[in-house]
Design a protein around this motif. Structure first.
Motif, PDB file in Angstrom:
ATOM      1  N   GLN A 159      34.217  24.781  33.427  1.00 16.35           N
ATOM      2  CA  GLN A 159      35.288  25.319  34.272  1.00 16.35           C
ATOM      3  C   GLN A 159      35.288  26.854  34.265  1.00 16.35           C
ATOM      4  OE1 GLN A 159      35.854  23.428  31.575  1.00 16.35           O
ATOM      5  NE2 GLN A 159      37.227  24.496  30.171  1.00 16.35           N
ATOM      6  N   TYR A 160      34.539  27.452  33.329  1.00 19.39           N
ATOM      7  CA  TYR A 160      34.490  28.918  33.299  1.00 19.39           C
ATOM      8  C   TYR A 160      33.506  29.448  34.339  1.00 19.39           C
ATOM      9  CZ  TYR A 160      37.295  28.679  29.113  1.00 19.39           C
ATOM     10  OH  TYR A 160      38.316  28.431  28.233  1.00 19.39           O
ATOM     11  N   LEU A 161      33.907  30.521  34.995  1.00 22.24           N
ATOM     12  CA  LEU A 161      33.092  31.112  36.058  1.00 22.24           C
ATOM     13  C   LEU A 161      32.244  32.250  35.501  1.00 22.24           C
ATOM     14  CD1 LEU A 161      35.945  31.287  38.746  1.00 22.24           C
ATOM     15  CD2 LEU A 161      34.210  29.485  38.476  1.00 22.24           C
ATOM     16  N   SER A 162      31.197  32.604  36.242  1.00 23.05           N
ATOM     17  CA  SER A 162      30.327  33.699  35.788  1.00 23.05           C
ATOM     18  C   SER A 162      30.986  35.058  36.009  1.00 23.05           C
ATOM     19  CB  SER A 162      28.993  33.641  36.523  1.00 23.05           C
ATOM     20  OG  SER A 162      29.197  33.896  37.899  1.00 23.05           O
ATOM     21  N   GLN A 163      32.009  35.086  36.864  1.00 27.19           N
ATOM     22  CA  GLN A 163      32.759  36.332  37.090  1.00 27.19           C
ATOM     23  C   GLN A 163      34.103  35.986  37.725  1.00 27.19           C
ATOM     24  OE1 GLN A 163      30.230  38.524  39.842  1.00 27.19           O
ATOM     25  NE2 GLN A 163      30.997  37.370  41.587  1.00 27.19           N
ATOM     26  N   VAL A 164      35.033  36.921  37.664  1.00 26.91           N
ATOM     27  CA  VAL A 164      36.269  36.750  38.423  1.00 26.91           C
ATOM     28  C   VAL A 164      35.848  36.744  39.894  1.00 26.91           C
ATOM     29  CG1 VAL A 164      38.480  37.813  39.017  1.00 26.91           C
ATOM     30  CG2 VAL A 164      37.640  37.913  36.658  1.00 26.91           C
ATOM     31  N   PRO A 165      36.346  35.781  40.693  1.00 33.19           N
ATOM     32  CA  PRO A 165      35.884  35.699  42.086  1.00 33.19           C
ATOM     33  C   PRO A 165      36.041  37.039  42.807  1.00 33.19           C
ATOM     34  CG  PRO A 165      37.337  33.863  41.564  1.00 33.19           C
ATOM     35  CD  PRO A 165      37.368  34.772  40.383  1.00 33.19           C
ATOM     36  N   LYS A 166      35.086  37.328  43.665  1.00 28.79           N
ATOM     37  CA  LYS A 166      35.246  38.516  44.514  1.00 28.79           C
ATOM     38  C   LYS A 166      36.218  38.161  45.633  1.00 28.79           C
ATOM     39  CE  LYS A 166      31.031  40.737  43.281  1.00 28.79           C
ATOM     40  NZ  LYS A 166      29.589  40.765  43.440  1.00 28.79           N
ATOM     41  N   GLY A 167      36.801  39.143  46.243  1.00 30.93           N
ATOM     42  CA  GLY A 167      37.704  38.869  47.362  1.00 30.93           C
ATOM     43  C   GLY A 167      39.140  38.658  46.932  1.00 30.93           C
ATOM     44  N   LEU A 168      39.468  39.030  45.695  1.00 33.71           N
ATOM     45  CA  LEU A 168      40.868  38.924  45.263  1.00 33.71           C
ATOM     46  C   LEU A 168      41.624  40.237  45.515  1.00 33.71           C
ATOM     47  CD1 LEU A 168      40.775  36.797  41.974  1.00 33.71           C
ATOM     48  CD2 LEU A 168      40.526  36.100  44.345  1.00 33.71           C
ATOM     49  N   VAL A 169      40.912  41.193  46.093  1.00 37.64           N
ATOM     50  CA  VAL A 169      41.524  42.480  46.446  1.00 37.64           C
ATOM     51  C   VAL A 169      41.281  42.697  47.944  1.00 37.64           C
ATOM     52  CG1 VAL A 169      41.550  44.970  45.957  1.00 37.64           C
ATOM     53  CG2 VAL A 169      40.952  43.355  44.140  1.00 37.64           C
ATOM     54  N   SER A 170      42.322  43.116  48.683  1.00 35.60           N
ATOM     55  CA  SER A 170      42.163  43.325  50.136  1.00 35.60           C
ATOM     56  C   SER A 170      41.334  44.582  50.395  1.00 35.60           C
ATOM     57  CB  SER A 170      43.536  43.477  50.798  1.00 35.60           C
ATOM     58  OG  SER A 170      44.059  44.766  50.489  1.00 35.60           O
TER      59      SER A 170
END
Lengths: 394, 394
Positions: A159-170
């Motif tokens: 369930q752990y991702l390789s990074q915090v998803p991109k696109g969480l900042v406008s």
């Protein structure tokens, strides 16, 4: 967040360590044991393995507690006993324990002499037919040489991702998941979508890397946090992160941290649905999905010993300790080590409040896979949504 | 002394760590480089390896500093470059770094990302055709599955014994090596003999274990402390331990420790002669000895940078720091951690006194071996004493 650096459980064997606070994860492993055994026996009876003199087993996301070696011990015991029953010479075992380089491997390694002693007492070729190595690296990439692995185990890691998803900042630099640290009821759909896309990318990479490493006919048993609902923002698996968010807001009010720090923090993990997992396995195409089941486990599972009953605060403390063991390095790298005690004092209170209202649970998925001998796409096992939901409701 | 527990270099990357005090060992590796390269090229041109898609390399006694990965990097570079020159696809590399479970593997593991980055810059299949694992255990026993290793490297590790030799205490309970911590001029012959017997047992076990693990035609390059004299009590390699003994006596006089504690402490290591090493290789019989050379290296080798010259005290400090990095865990377990600072203050003085009188050197041996394809005892390469002495005098 540099996930490769900060995503690791609390090291050592002290009070706050993962090693001392991983009995929930042990309970998960116990629940999956029958499936693990069945898969192992299936593997051992496979023609391709009857001739193998060395069986190579990898545990992905081994962390630093005793759970990983207890799984390995069970696998080795099961195979050795089966071989003896069938008057066959058991294979030698090459075991590779994997986690990110920030993991405290020393603690696992220091427990190896007693692990070998235990195997020796079990008379498994004097314990020296099993060779355990630590294999550091990200399981989203290649970890092992080509066609070298017979069996993959992974529990509560995928369930752990390789990074915090991109696109969480406008584009304008605004935090899109303001006031949350994971997907929550106020999370915009674009954020949930970004989380899913990151999981899809990572799980696909995981399967692709393993497809090069696992020999044809090799098996995998993968357990991960996975949700029951279609809508990721309405799932029970959001609640653990919500408790941390609430505690963070508490210490922000007390002036320990800024509200804006919470807005810019997002956990690098994702609880996929069974359908999402199945779709990615089908899309990647190298593995046959032979089983996909859902199960649930209470937050304070494995706490009860004998007839002792615990009050709400004790239960909240137990839960908060393992949440801290899992999340402290990530939280600490963003909010600072100095506020961790304050944060988890508040966290205990928030968890206790919740326990007074409900019995929270983690939903999980367990998957078994076989590396396809020939990649014939029509032979892929497809579970329909109804079957999956039936499995999950068990 | 529980050698498996206390025989490890000082961990971490701090001032007293082995990682920060291993430039002498780096100098040794540099001196052996031409032999390493020659052996590697020989291995790669061997018919048996042309078809290998995965080359398995083990470094035995890797410790926690940067030296081990620098050797691995050199091996991987050499093989990859050779393959490219010959328009061959380079193999994938499975690298196994071995040391006792007490070794600080975390420090090595944390340096892996930069190791892979370096390989990537060297464009070796994006650095992901090389997979480095930590393999904890004693190299006096089996470490790896049968017939799984192509190449063994070990530098400055094989002189360590699996235990302090038995027989250093008389039947009446008297310490036989009184006033010494290793073989010295006042050491009775029965003690020297016990040291040799322990080395013989350990090196034989080492070769026997490796003979099961190394595939036929596989190579080994082994560098170890080894003496030039027949009489082990008259060799230059006794002097480093003598300096520690003198410093221990100094702090005993100051009341930090008891004289009797020195009498009961003996270092678990042995500097064999070339003839002794050759005899054990012949006796064990699984490996052809293809090279046996002696070389010497000054105690303060690799200290000089550019034209800077150092005074005696600076040189003594440099030497004492790496001696401490190597021996502190052993000394500390016997004499207590509290006296270590006092001990090494005195040690610096003792080393400085020596440097004012002479230029002390370590004598070393480098051995190359091939795992025999068929064990025909008559085909064993035998060096006569004269050849060995010629080699050593180079």
């Amino acid at each position: 967040m540099d996930v490769n650096r900060v995503l690791h459980m609390n090291g050592g064997e002290g009070e706050a360590s993962y090693a001392s606070n991983s009995s929930l994860q042990r309970a998960v492993i116990t629940m999956v044991k029958p499936i693990l055994e069945e898969t192992i026996l299936d593997l051992v009876s496979d023609e391709a393995f009857l001739a193998s003199k060395v069986l190579c087993i990898a545990d992905l996301g081994c962390s630093s507690g005793p759970n990983s070696l207890s799984v390995i011990s069970h696998i080795v015991d099961t195979i050795t006993t089966t071989c003896h029953k069938q008057h066959r010479q058991p294979p030698e075992f090459q075991v590779l324990l994997n986690d990110l380089p920030g993991n405290d491997f020393n603690t696992v390694i220091k427990s190896l002499p007693s692990f070998y002693d235990k195997l020796k007492r079990g008379n498994i070729n004097h314990g020296r037919s099993c060779f355990v190595a630590a294999m550091p690296g990200s399981f989203h990439h290649r970890l092992f040489p080509r066609k070298s692995i017979h069996f993959i185990h992974s529990s509560y890691s995928l369930q752990y991702l390789s990074q915090v998803p991109k696109g969480l900042v406008s584009k304008e630099g605004m935090q899109l998941n303001k006031g949350n640290t994971y997907i929550a009821s106020t999370t915009p759909q674009v954020v949930s979508r970004a989380y899913y896309e990151q999981f899809k990318h990572d799980f696909y990479s995981f399967l692709h890397s393993r497809s090069e490493e696992v020999i044809k006919g090799g098996r995998a048993v993968l357990t991960l946090i996975g949700r029951r609902t279609d809508d990721p923002s309405r799932d029970e698996n959001c609640v653990p992160w919500k408790m941390i968010t609430l505690a963070l807001k508490d210490i922000a009010e007390e002036g320990h941290i800024e509200e804006a720090q919470i807005d810019s923090f997002n956990f690098p993990c994702y609880a996929p649905s069974a359908v999402e997992v199945q779709d990615i396995i089908l899309l990647q195409g190298s593995f046959s999905l032979t089983r996909l089941e859902g199960f649930e486990i209470g937050w304070d599972s494995n706490m009860t010993t004998g007839n002792t009953s615990f009050d709400t605060l004790m239960r909240a403390r137990y839960i908060s300790k393992y949440v801290r063991a899992i999340s402290e390095p990530m939280l600490s790298s963003h909010f600072g080590a100095l506020v961790m005690d304050a944060l988890f004092r508040r966290h205990i209170e928030r968890v206790a409040e919740l326990l007074n209202k409900e019995e929270p649970k983690f939903n999980s998925l367990v998957i078994t896979l076989i590396r396809k001998v020939n990649i014939i796409y029509t032979s892929v096992t497809v579970f329909n949504s109804e079957e999956i939901l039936q499995a999950i409701s068990l």
